[in-house]
Design a protein around this motif. Structure first.
Motif, mmCIF file in Angstrom:
data_model
loop_
_atom_site.group_PDB
_atom_site.id
_atom_site.type_symbol
_atom_site.label_atom_id
_atom_site.label_comp_id
_atom_site.label_asym_id
_atom_site.label_seq_id
_atom_site.Cartn_x
_atom_site.Cartn_y
_atom_site.Cartn_z
ATOM 1 N N ARG A 114 179.429 104.541 73.977
ATOM 2 C CA ARG A 114 178.559 105.349 73.098
ATOM 3 C C ARG A 114 178.495 106.783 73.608
ATOM 4 N N VAL A 115 178.404 106.929 74.930
ATOM 5 C CA VAL A 115 178.326 108.272 75.519
ATOM 6 C C VAL A 115 179.566 109.081 75.150
ATOM 7 N N ILE A 116 180.707 108.438 75.205
ATOM 8 C CA ILE A 116 181.929 109.201 74.934
ATOM 9 C C ILE A 116 182.247 109.262 73.436
ATOM 10 N N GLY A 117 181.346 108.715 72.633
ATOM 11 C CA GLY A 117 181.464 108.904 71.187
ATOM 12 C C GLY A 117 182.428 107.979 70.483
ATOM 13 N N SER A 118 182.747 106.863 71.093
ATOM 14 C CA SER A 118 183.634 105.905 70.438
ATOM 15 C C SER A 118 183.130 104.498 70.727
ATOM 16 N N PRO A 119 182.041 104.133 70.059
ATOM 17 C CA PRO A 119 181.362 102.886 70.419
ATOM 18 C C PRO A 119 182.219 101.641 70.301
ATOM 19 N N LEU A 120 182.125 100.805 71.289
ATOM 20 C CA LEU A 120 182.795 99.509 71.249
ATOM 21 C C LEU A 120 182.094 98.637 70.213
ATOM 22 N N ALA A 121 182.865 97.785 69.578
ATOM 23 C CA ALA A 121 182.298 96.901 68.553
ATOM 24 C C ALA A 121 181.224 96.021 69.175
ATOM 25 N N GLU A 122 181.533 95.454 70.293
ATOM 26 C CA GLU A 122 180.587 94.563 70.953
ATOM 27 C C GLU A 122 181.061 94.320 72.380
ATOM 28 N N ARG A 123 180.167 93.765 73.150
ATOM 29 C CA ARG A 123 180.540 93.362 74.501
ATOM 30 C C ARG A 123 181.107 91.959 74.375
ATOM 31 N N VAL A 124 182.258 91.748 74.998
ATOM 32 C CA VAL A 124 182.890 90.424 74.919
ATOM 33 C C VAL A 124 182.943 89.872 76.335
ATOM 34 N N THR A 125 182.176 88.854 76.611
ATOM 35 C CA THR A 125 182.159 88.371 77.993
ATOM 36 C C THR A 125 183.404 87.529 78.266
ATOM 37 N N GLY A 126 183.823 87.572 79.530
ATOM 38 C CA GLY A 126 184.976 86.768 79.941
ATOM 39 C C GLY A 126 184.722 85.295 79.677
ATOM 40 N N ILE A 127 183.496 84.879 79.864
ATOM 41 C CA ILE A 127 183.190 83.452 79.708
ATOM 42 C C ILE A 127 183.257 83.031 78.239
ATOM 43 N N ASP A 128 182.829 83.909 77.323
ATOM 44 C CA ASP A 128 182.948 83.586 75.894
ATOM 45 C C ASP A 128 184.420 83.588 75.474
ATOM 46 N N PHE A 129 185.157 84.555 76.012
ATOM 47 C CA PHE A 129 186.581 84.612 75.680
ATOM 48 C C PHE A 129 187.292 83.353 76.183
ATOM 49 N N LEU A 130 186.948 82.933 77.404
ATOM 50 C CA LEU A 130 187.576 81.736 77.969
ATOM 51 C C LEU A 130 187.269 80.520 77.096
ATOM 52 N N ASP A 131 186.049 80.441 76.614
ATOM 53 C CA ASP A 131 185.673 79.323 75.745
ATOM 54 C C ASP A 131 186.536 79.319 74.471
ATOM 55 N N ALA A 132 186.707 80.500 73.893
ATOM 56 C CA ALA A 132 187.538 80.595 72.681
ATOM 57 C C ALA A 132 188.983 80.199 73.000
ATOM 58 N N ALA A 133 189.456 80.591 74.172
ATOM 59 C CA ALA A 133 190.829 80.254 74.580
ATOM 60 C C ALA A 133 190.978 78.744 74.769
ATOM 61 N N LEU A 134 189.972 78.116 75.368
ATOM 62 C CA LEU A 134 190.025 76.663 75.586
ATOM 63 C C LEU A 134 190.084 75.925 74.254
ATOM 64 N N ARG A 135 189.272 76.403 73.292
ATOM 65 C CA ARG A 135 189.256 75.770 71.973
ATOM 66 C C ARG A 135 190.648 75.833 71.348
ATOM 67 N N ARG A 136 191.254 76.991 71.478
ATOM 68 C CA ARG A 136 192.580 77.188 70.889
ATOM 69 C C ARG A 136 193.615 76.285 71.573
ATOM 70 N N LEU A 137 193.547 76.209 72.912
ATOM 71 C CA LEU A 137 194.508 75.381 73.651
ATOM 72 C C LEU A 137 194.322 73.904 73.306
ATOM 73 N N ALA A 138 193.062 73.494 73.131
ATOM 74 C CA ALA A 138 192.791 72.094 72.769
ATOM 75 C C ALA A 138 193.394 71.775 71.406
ATOM 76 N N GLU A 139 193.400 72.768 70.522
ATOM 77 C CA GLU A 139 193.959 72.553 69.177
ATOM 78 C C GLU A 139 195.480 72.422 69.211
ATOM 79 N N THR A 140 196.108 73.222 70.069
ATOM 80 C CA THR A 140 197.581 73.234 70.058
ATOM 81 C C THR A 140 198.188 72.243 71.053
ATOM 82 N N GLY A 141 197.385 71.741 71.954
ATOM 83 C CA GLY A 141 197.905 70.788 72.947
ATOM 84 C C GLY A 141 198.567 71.465 74.132
#
Ligand code: UDP
Length: 265
Positions: free
Chosen positions: A98-125
């Motif tokens: 925000r300070v540099i005038g280009s706000p990030l959409a959101e904070r994405v935690t490593g743990i949430d990302f890992l959860d999404a990755a696990l879901r995807r891996l479980a789907e594809t085997g």
């Protein structure tokens, strides 16, 4: 990289085109490190695309402490800038953007990302290898991951307290496991250096550094309750539980001061 007339030296925006399936992504620069302006859903999409590329893609999850360290450690900065996906894991990065005038959409935690990755891996085997944390933790994390995603294949686990001379054997073990995704929870900068150093030798498609995420999956550390997460106060919760983190937490105001100072130049 071209910068528009009203863009400060700390900020460069670019749309990166990759020859792979990753079509485009927007990047901003905070303290001279490129950070992807992605939502969790976008990061998960890019992850899928990275898994379709041959080489080992590097995914990093910097917070303000890691960017602060990178400002003092050119080697770490180069590694971060060499990553294929840079996930903004920290409220400090959101404030800085925000300070540099280009706000990030959101904070994405490593743990949430890992959860999404696990879901995807479980789907594809496809399978994951868990490296890091104290002995016994990765095993427990794997058990809890499988309880959440019964189809998930954990190809191997190993604790993160090894001697440097053991690294080559660890890389071999990861390769032999057949995993497509390496989750390195070794703390920063050890995890980023491990992946970057062995990137050519690693046969996984992607590797990520996720700090203490396996501790949380194993139940050794508790994740901050939703209130703290929603208000950008995860650091306060962790500090209350682990007062020894005070030195690390104090980096946040220093990081912000540096961002402000850079923005005034
Ligand atoms: N760790 C490790 N090997 C080491 C040093 C640390 O596996 O040589 C692990 C440590 O056990 C912990 C994680 O790395 O699970 C680092 O956690 P920290 O809380 O520092 O990470 P953060 O989530 O704050 O980035």
């Amino acid at each position: 990289m071209p910068a528009g007339p009203d863009i400060c030296p700390l900020l460069e925006e670019a749309v990166l085109y990759d020859s792979s399936a990753i079509e485009s992504k927007k990047r901003i620069r905070i303290l001279d490190v490129s950070v992807d302006r992605v939502s969790l859903a976008e990061a998960a999409e890019i992850f899928e695309a990275l898994l379709r590329t041959e080489a080992c893609s590097l995914i990093v999850t910097p917070n303000s402490e890691i960017l602060w360290n990178a400002a003092k450690d050119a080697g770490l900065k180069a590694i971060l800038n060499d990553a294929d996906l840079v996930i903004p894991d920290g409220i400090g990065l959101v404030y800085a953007s925000r300070v540099i005038g280009s706000p990030l959409a959101e904070r994405v935690t490593g743990i949430d990302f890992l959860d999404a990755a696990l879901r995807r891996l479980a789907e594809t085997g496809e399978s994951i290898y868990l490296l890091g944390s104290a002995p016994g933790v990765a095993e427990k994390a794997a058990q809890h991951m499988r309880a959440r995603y019964p189809a998930l294949r954990v190809a191997g686990v190993r604790h993160g307290y090894y001697k440097p001379e053991e690294e080559a054997a660890i890389v071999e073990e990861i390769n032999e496991s057949g995993a497509v995704f390496l989750c390195a929870a070794l703390g920063s900068p050890k995890q980023e250096r491990f992946i970057h150093t062995h990137r050519e030798a690693l046969r996984v498609r992607a590797a990520i550094g996720v700090g203490g995420s396996l501790d949380v999956w194993a139940g050794v550390q508790k994740r901050a309750p939703a209130f703290f997460r929603d208000h950008g106060l995860e650091w306060l919760y962790r500090l209350a539980r682990q007062p020894a983190r005070i030195k690390r937490v104090l980096v946040l105001p220093l990081f912000m001061l540096r961002v402000f100072a850079g923005n005034r130049r």
